[in-house]
Write a protein that holds these residues in place. Sequence first.
Motif, PDB file in Angstrom:
ATOM      1  N   PRO A 360       0.824  -1.206   0.000  1.00 59.50           N
ATOM      2  CA  PRO A 360       0.000   0.000   0.000  1.00 59.50           C
ATOM      3  C   PRO A 360       0.861   1.260   0.000  1.00 59.50           C
ATOM      4  CG  PRO A 360      -0.800  -1.579   1.611  1.00 59.50           C
ATOM      5  CD  PRO A 360       0.516  -2.087   1.136  1.00 59.50           C
ATOM      6  N   PRO A 361       0.454   2.274  -0.744  1.00 57.47           N
ATOM      7  CA  PRO A 361       1.230   3.521  -0.826  1.00 57.47           C
ATOM      8  C   PRO A 361       1.469   4.176   0.531  1.00 57.47           C
ATOM      9  CG  PRO A 361      -0.456   3.447  -2.532  1.00 57.47           C
ATOM     10  CD  PRO A 361      -0.722   2.293  -1.628  1.00 57.47           C
ATOM     11  N   ASP A 362       0.490   4.111   1.426  1.00 52.81           N
ATOM     12  CA  ASP A 362       0.678   4.765   2.728  1.00 52.81           C
ATOM     13  C   ASP A 362       1.763   4.060   3.548  1.00 52.81           C
ATOM     14  OD1 ASP A 362      -0.863   2.517   3.027  1.00 52.81           O
ATOM     15  OD2 ASP A 362      -2.626   3.544   3.813  1.00 52.81           O
ATOM     16  N   ARG A 368       9.714   5.205   3.267  1.00 54.16           N
ATOM     17  CA  ARG A 368      10.571   6.183   2.600  1.00 54.16           C
ATOM     18  C   ARG A 368      10.993   7.295   3.553  1.00 54.16           C
ATOM     19  NH1 ARG A 368      11.347   6.404  -2.781  1.00 54.16           N
ATOM     20  NH2 ARG A 368      10.344   4.818  -4.056  1.00 54.16           N
ATOM     21  N   LYS A 369      10.105   7.694   4.439  1.00 51.42           N
ATOM     22  CA  LYS A 369      10.464   8.733   5.398  1.00 51.42           C
ATOM     23  C   LYS A 369      11.491   8.213   6.402  1.00 51.42           C
ATOM     24  CE  LYS A 369       8.532  12.239   8.485  1.00 51.42           C
ATOM     25  NZ  LYS A 369       7.301  12.855   9.043  1.00 51.42           N
ATOM     26  N   MET A 370      11.426   6.939   6.719  1.00 52.68           N
ATOM     27  CA  MET A 370      12.392   6.358   7.649  1.00 52.68           C
ATOM     28  C   MET A 370      13.798   6.337   7.058  1.00 52.68           C
ATOM     29  SD  MET A 370      10.207   3.121   9.173  1.00 52.68           S
ATOM     30  CE  MET A 370      11.510   2.590  10.301  1.00 52.68           C
ATOM     31  N   ILE A 371      13.905   6.212   5.710  1.00 54.52           N
ATOM     32  CA  ILE A 371      15.225   6.097   5.087  1.00 54.52           C
ATOM     33  C   ILE A 371      15.610   7.361   4.321  1.00 54.52           C
ATOM     34  CG2 ILE A 371      15.211   3.580   4.998  1.00 54.52           C
ATOM     35  CD1 ILE A 371      14.282   3.687   2.136  1.00 54.52           C
ATOM     36  N   GLU A 372      15.128   8.493   4.764  1.00 57.03           N
ATOM     37  CA  GLU A 372      15.577   9.769   4.210  1.00 57.03           C
ATOM     38  C   GLU A 372      17.070   9.951   4.466  1.00 57.03           C
ATOM     39  OE1 GLU A 372      14.497  12.233   2.490  1.00 57.03           O
ATOM     40  OE2 GLU A 372      12.305  12.016   2.397  1.00 57.03           O
ATOM     41  N   LYS A 373      17.765  10.554   3.504  1.00 58.30           N
ATOM     42  CA  LYS A 373      19.208  10.776   3.660  1.00 58.30           C
ATOM     43  C   LYS A 373      19.510  11.729   4.813  1.00 58.30           C
ATOM     44  CE  LYS A 373      19.722   8.550  -0.263  1.00 58.30           C
ATOM     45  NZ  LYS A 373      20.134   7.136  -0.271  1.00 58.30           N
ATOM     46  N   ASP A 374      18.725  12.774   4.886  1.00 54.87           N
ATOM     47  CA  ASP A 374      18.922  13.800   5.908  1.00 54.87           C
ATOM     48  C   ASP A 374      18.186  13.385   7.186  1.00 54.87           C
ATOM     49  OD1 ASP A 374      19.158  16.027   7.495  1.00 54.87           O
ATOM     50  OD2 ASP A 374      18.423  17.447   5.995  1.00 54.87           O
ATOM     51  N   GLN A 387       2.591   5.709  16.030  1.00 54.23           N
ATOM     52  CA  GLN A 387       1.323   6.439  15.923  1.00 54.23           C
ATOM     53  C   GLN A 387       0.780   6.402  14.501  1.00 54.23           C
ATOM     54  OE1 GLN A 387       2.327  10.339  17.427  1.00 54.23           O
ATOM     55  NE2 GLN A 387       2.036   9.752  19.574  1.00 54.23           N
ATOM     56  N   GLU A 388       1.665   6.489  13.499  1.00 55.75           N
ATOM     57  CA  GLU A 388       1.212   6.462  12.108  1.00 55.75           C
ATOM     58  C   GLU A 388       0.812   5.062  11.663  1.00 55.75           C
ATOM     59  OE1 GLU A 388       2.902   8.514   8.966  1.00 55.75           O
ATOM     60  OE2 GLU A 388       3.522  10.289  10.114  1.00 55.75           O
ATOM     61  N   LEU A 389       1.473   4.044  12.234  1.00 51.97           N
ATOM     62  CA  LEU A 389       1.165   2.667  11.837  1.00 51.97           C
ATOM     63  C   LEU A 389      -0.111   2.134  12.477  1.00 51.97           C
ATOM     64  CD1 LEU A 389       4.583   0.754  11.820  1.00 51.97           C
ATOM     65  CD2 LEU A 389       3.161   1.310   9.853  1.00 51.97           C
ATOM     66  N   TYR A 396      -4.792  -3.827   7.655  1.00 54.18           N
ATOM     67  CA  TYR A 396      -3.963  -4.743   6.882  1.00 54.18           C
ATOM     68  C   TYR A 396      -3.625  -6.038   7.602  1.00 54.18           C
ATOM     69  CZ  TYR A 396      -3.239  -0.573   4.049  1.00 54.18           C
ATOM     70  OH  TYR A 396      -3.421   0.535   3.273  1.00 54.18           O
ATOM     71  N   SER A 397      -4.064  -6.175   8.832  1.00 56.82           N
ATOM     72  CA  SER A 397      -3.679  -7.368   9.595  1.00 56.82           C
ATOM     73  C   SER A 397      -4.267  -8.642   9.017  1.00 56.82           C
ATOM     74  CB  SER A 397      -4.119  -7.225  11.059  1.00 56.82           C
ATOM     75  OG  SER A 397      -5.532  -7.080  11.124  1.00 56.82           O
ATOM     76  N   GLN A 398      -5.386  -8.563   8.339  1.00 51.85           N
ATOM     77  CA  GLN A 398      -6.035  -9.750   7.785  1.00 51.85           C
ATOM     78  C   GLN A 398      -5.703  -9.969   6.311  1.00 51.85           C
ATOM     79  OE1 GLN A 398      -7.551 -11.701   9.911  1.00 51.85           O
ATOM     80  NE2 GLN A 398      -7.164 -10.171  11.511  1.00 51.85           N
TER      81      GLN A 398
END
Length: 399
Positions: A360-362, A368-374, A387-389, A396-398
């Motif tokens: 899923p895109p979300d 992607r935010k977790m692996i930002e370079k900066d 909180q976001e998850l 998505y658990s099922q």
Amino acid sequence: DQNEINNQLNKIENIPTNLDINFTNNLNYKDESIKIKITPNLIKRKYPEYKRIIILENKLPNPYINLIPLAILLISAITYLLYKIRKLNTKEITQIIQKLNDLLPRKSYLKITKNNESPEKITDNAKVSDYILLERLGTGATAVVYKAQNIKTRNIVALKLIHKHLFSENWFQERIQNEIEINKILTHPNIIRMLDYNLSDNQPFIAFEYVQGKSLSKIMEEKKKIPLSETLEIWIQILEALDYAHQKGIIHRDLKPDNILIKENKIVKITDFGISKRIDKTLNITQDFVGTPWYMSPEQIKNQKTDNRSDIYSLGVIIYQMLTGKLPFETSENIYAVFKAHMFDNPISANITAESFYIPPDIEKIIRKMIEKDPKKRYQYCYEIIQELTPFLLTYSQK
């Protein structure tokens, strides 16, 4: 004639005076053991009929456990083997014990105890302090890890035997002391617990909670890609453990699939805080070049100041790999190419990499935010990711 026997034996040289062999049964009973004492001098080709050379001491407090048939089998095997040997040395004795082990059940242990045995040459089923070594789990540059049993409590542990030749180095002593101090602080259901340690013994060791399960790397090797529902379950547990450690001022610095264990009941355990650091209360950073190239953050590669955001980056790479079966950046064995990819390349779209496995895109947006370079563009704390998850767990658990 006894006098004739003694006269003949006196002429023999280089024969051990006695050989002590201990047999211990590991079936959760109490204090059961059989001790066999053998005098090899009396086992010679000329006197095979001399049967009184074996003394059996039987200590079986539990009357329902009958080890006598097994003892008879052992006695017969030992008598035969020693009858064939004229001169015993350490190598030959080891070979004998190996043959005898083949006769025993899997949960039985046979060994020769030598008082002058070097701690650097410890073998399976040896005894270290209060622990019996059962099975070698892994070998590293600084230690060997065994599955072991505490002979007093009967508890199974993961026993880390530290290479003694390194222990004389000041930097190494500091690292081990650091590992112990950090593990004293960490008491979380998703972090491996330290149970015992002894650095002053002949063989330095640290005892950890033993996990009956598999490493995440092993699971990914078997499954290639892990379903989203299963990934979410593992993801949340890792985040909770890291959030706890970060609140204690501790960053892992070497988070990778090998250091994440999954128990049979799906409980996650993070291990190997050996190169972790307590964040300096004044500078709020640490600065050391440590980590595993494929999971290192750009700031670690540049040997810059690191904090909890480096752990978040490493976890993002791991989650990406779990869902797609591939790393987000360069997978070359060329370490410089890997470093360059972490510092400059953008990750491939997770859906393209995953091919038929839809992400899923979300969820991809969070990764992607977790692996930002900066580091400033990443999540700053693990609880933000939790909180976001959380809203997606039921969704998505099922699936």
